[in-house]
Design an enzyme around this catalytic site. Sequence first.
Site, mmCIF file in Angstrom:
data_model
loop_
_atom_site.group_PDB
_atom_site.id
_atom_site.type_symbol
_atom_site.label_atom_id
_atom_site.label_comp_id
_atom_site.label_asym_id
_atom_site.label_seq_id
_atom_site.Cartn_x
_atom_site.Cartn_y
_atom_site.Cartn_z
ATOM 1 N N ASP A 241 -7.428 2.996 -0.795
ATOM 2 C CA ASP A 241 -8.136 2.672 0.440
ATOM 3 C C ASP A 241 -8.676 3.943 1.090
ATOM 4 O OD1 ASP A 241 -7.551 -0.037 0.209
ATOM 5 O OD2 ASP A 241 -5.704 0.124 1.379
ATOM 6 N N TYR B 29 4.307 6.411 -3.989
ATOM 7 C CA TYR B 29 3.633 6.573 -2.699
ATOM 8 C C TYR B 29 4.607 7.102 -1.652
ATOM 9 C CZ TYR B 29 0.074 3.323 -4.537
ATOM 10 O OH TYR B 29 -0.889 2.702 -5.288
ATOM 11 N N ASP C 173 -2.935 -1.955 8.636
ATOM 12 C CA ASP C 173 -3.029 -0.494 8.736
ATOM 13 C C ASP C 173 -3.875 -0.159 9.961
ATOM 14 O OD1 ASP C 173 -5.649 -1.001 7.976
ATOM 15 O OD2 ASP C 173 -5.535 0.066 6.066
ATOM 16 N N ARG D 193 0.208 -1.669 2.089
ATOM 17 C CA ARG D 193 -0.057 -2.262 3.403
ATOM 18 C C ARG D 193 0.666 -3.600 3.539
ATOM 19 N NH1 ARG D 193 -5.547 -3.742 3.813
ATOM 20 N NH2 ARG D 193 -5.878 -3.301 1.608
#
Length: 237
Positions: free
Chosen positions: A48, A76, A90, A182
Amino acid sequence: MNFIDGEILYIDKPLGWTSFDAVKRVRGALLRRMKIKKLKVGHAGTLDPLATGVMIVCTGKATKRIDALQAGVKEYIATMALGATTPSFDLETEIDATYPTGHITRELVEATLSKFLGRIEQVPPKYSACKVDGKRAYNMARKGQDVDLKPKILVIDSIELLEYSPESITVKVVCGKGTYIRALARDIGQALGSGAHLTALRRTRVGDAAIEDCLSVEQTAELIRTVDIEMPDQQNV
């Protein structure tokens, strides 16, 4: 380097760039250097715009390896704000609801995170590139249209609490293909009874590609300008 036969580049995608932006920059630098009009360039695993970190870019015949590369395990580092939700899960959209966080403790967070280990079901975010009736979900969501996304089975190999406060947590997640961090933030917030949304995300590994192995976009462009390149000779690019 032979970008037609195929090269694989590890790039640290900057904040605010789409994955397409990074691919476009690499392709443009290659076309200028090689003085050609077209070259296959693709990426293995979308990030993203609000995420940074490891992005694998393949050129030429190496684009055939994209499916295998993006199937690699991913790691992550994610920071989640507790006590508030957003429609996109987000910072792309504004806060739409707030919740109390006074009941949250480190012990509750750690116990909740453990529930997300292994095979889980996850409904992708409506602000995502998933397709619904041939249309991108994020395009439908931004137009205010209903988006009906089905849950998917995915695997969370590990999830570790790195930083904690009653208002924010940072976790390290190791997971398989198809995981939306997310959506994981959304689900963790629901499980905590506080709501949550992602405030920062950095991908630190894809398969064998680690963040330490990555070049910035500028360093990649400089590499393309200066490295010895095998130039095309009537090859099919």
